[in-house]
Design an enzyme around this catalytic site. Sequence first.
Site, PDB file in Angstrom:
ATOM      1  N   TRP A 181      51.071  41.290  48.502  1.00 34.82           N
ATOM      2  CA  TRP A 181      49.782  41.499  48.601  1.00 34.82           C
ATOM      3  C   TRP A 181      48.795  40.675  49.192  1.00 34.82           C
ATOM      4  CZ3 TRP A 181      49.898  47.133  48.335  1.00 34.82           C
ATOM      5  CH2 TRP A 181      50.438  47.418  47.894  1.00 34.82           C
TER       6      TRP A 181
ATOM      7  N   ASP B 262      41.380  39.843  45.405  1.00 36.11           N
ATOM      8  CA  ASP B 262      42.771  40.999  45.031  1.00 36.11           C
ATOM      9  C   ASP B 262      41.944  40.716  43.509  1.00 36.11           C
ATOM     10  OD1 ASP B 262      43.035  43.319  44.589  1.00 36.11           O
ATOM     11  OD2 ASP B 262      44.947  42.622  46.148  1.00 36.11           O
TER      12      ASP B 262
ATOM     13  N   LYS C  64      45.460  50.664  38.085  1.00 28.66           N
ATOM     14  CA  LYS C  64      46.041  49.679  37.256  1.00 28.66           C
ATOM     15  C   LYS C  64      45.369  49.918  35.901  1.00 28.66           C
ATOM     16  CE  LYS C  64      49.000  48.804  41.085  1.00 28.66           C
ATOM     17  NZ  LYS C  64      48.527  47.933  42.472  1.00 28.66           N
TER      18      LYS C  64
HETATM   19  C1  PLP Z   1      48.517  47.291  43.771  1.00 28.83           C
HETATM   20  C2  PLP Z   1      47.822  46.936  44.641  1.00 28.83           C
HETATM   21  C3  PLP Z   1      47.486  47.031  46.059  1.00 28.83           C
HETATM   22  C4  PLP Z   1      47.201  47.908  46.461  1.00 28.83           C
HETATM   23  O1  PLP Z   1      46.565  48.786  46.457  1.00 28.83           O
HETATM   24  P1  PLP Z   1      46.811  50.007  46.766  1.00 28.83           P
HETATM   25  O2  PLP Z   1      44.916  50.634  45.737  1.00 28.83           O
HETATM   26  O3  PLP Z   1      47.227  50.879  46.774  1.00 28.83           O
HETATM   27  O4  PLP Z   1      46.027  49.659  48.395  1.00 28.83           O
HETATM   28  C5  PLP Z   1      46.908  45.839  45.774  1.00 28.83           C
HETATM   29  N1  PLP Z   1      46.202  44.480  45.844  1.00 28.83           N
HETATM   30  C6  PLP Z   1      47.375  44.698  44.347  1.00 28.83           C
HETATM   31  C7  PLP Z   1      46.873  43.239  43.309  1.00 28.83           C
HETATM   32  C8  PLP Z   1      47.782  45.500  43.190  1.00 28.83           C
HETATM   33  O5  PLP Z   1      48.567  45.706  42.635  1.00 28.83           O
END
Ligand code: PLP
Length: 360
Positions: free
Chosen positions: A102, A170, A194
Site C-alpha cells: 500500500w 494510511d 477493515k
Molecule cells: C485495503 C487497504 C487499502 C486500499 O483501500 P481501498 O479502500 O480499497 O482503496 C489501502 N491501504 C491499506 C493499508 C489497506 O489495508
Amino acid sequence: MSTRVFNFNPGPATLPLQVLEKVQAEMLDYKGTGMSITEISHRSPEFDAVVNSAVARVKRLLGLSDDFTVLFLQGGASQQFYQIPMNLCQGKKPAYINTGTWSTKAIKEAQILGKDPVVLASSEDKGFSYIPKEYEVPKDAAYLHFTTNNTIKGTQFHTFPKADVPVIADMSSDIMSRPFDPKPFGLFYAGAQKNLGPAGVCLTVIRNDMLERVPEDIPTLLRYTTQASKNSMANTCPCFAIYLLELVLAWLEEEVGGLEKAEARNQKKAGTVYDAFDKSGGFYKATAAPEDRSLMNVTFRLANEDLEPVFIKEAAEQGLKGLKGHRSVGGCRASIYNAMPQAGADALADFMADFAAKNG
Ligand SMILES: *Cc1c(COP(=O)(O)O)cnc(C)c1O
C-alpha cells in the site's frame, strides 16, 4: 441455529453481529419514516442526524479537538494516495516510508503527479517483513507519509515516526484498534472496510491548518476544502456506508467501551494466535519480524508449504473462513480486526493445534 462463521477475511471484513442485526431490524422502516435509510435524501433531517452522530463519535473515540475536521469521502483509501499529494505539497517534496504494497502504491501516485516523492526508508530488502526504524525526515518536506499497519505483510508500527513536518498516515487496517495521539498528524485516513464498516466510504481526518494548503486549480471534488465546507455532502454521499459506519462506531463506544478497551481485546486475540505458532514447534512460522508483528493481520506459513491449501480448506470446513494469504505473497493470513471476537481467535488456535498434531 446460527450459520455465521468466524470470518478472517482482510477486507471487506467481519462486522459486529449486533450491528448487522440492527441494520436488519431497521431495513424496511428507518425510525418511522416508512422507508429504509438508503432510500431517503442525504439532505433529510434523519440522514443529517446520522452524519452528525458519526462525526461526533469519531471525535470522541479519537479524542480530536476542534482543530480537526472529519470527512467521509469516496474513492477508497486508494483515492487518498493521489488526493493527498494533489492538495498538500505546496511545491515541496513529500517524504514516504515504504513498508509494503500500500505504501508503494501511495508513492507511485505522488510520482505520477510529478511531486517527486522522497523515500526515506524501505523494508523491501527483506520482503517488507519488518518496520524500518532509522531515517531522518527532511525539515523542508511537504509531509511525512507512512502506513500504520501493513495489511498484506502483517507488520505494524508500534511507535509512530516523529517529524518536524506534518505526519500523514494510511490507517486503513488498524484505525480505532488502539488509542494514539492525533496532534502530530496533518491528516490520517482509513478505508472503512477493515475496521470501521463496509466498503464505499473512507474516513479522512484533516487538521484545519492543512486546509490552507489546498490549491484552487484541482477539480472541485478533489479539493479537501470542498467536502470540509459541506460536512462531506457537497454531492450525494455514500449514505448507506456512512449509516453502517455510524452503527459500528456506536458499538465501539457503547459495547467495547472505547479504544483502550479495544486495544486490550486486540492484544489478547493476537496473543492467542501468535502463541499458537510459538507452541507449534516450527510447524507454523510467522512471517513478520517478532517486534513488528501486526495485531490486526497475522501472516504465516506452514513449514511444509504443500499443506497450506489443505489447512485453508479444512479450516473453512470447520467454520474458520478467509485464511488465505494475499495473492501477491501466498501463505496464510488471519485478519483479526476489532469485530473479531476472542472466541474466533480461540477457535483458530485450537484448530491450528489439532491440525499440527494430525499432520506434524
Ligand atoms: C485495503 C487497504 C487499502 C486500499 O483501500 P481501498 O479502500 O480499497 O482503496 C489501502 N491501504 C491499506 C493499508 C489497506 O489495508
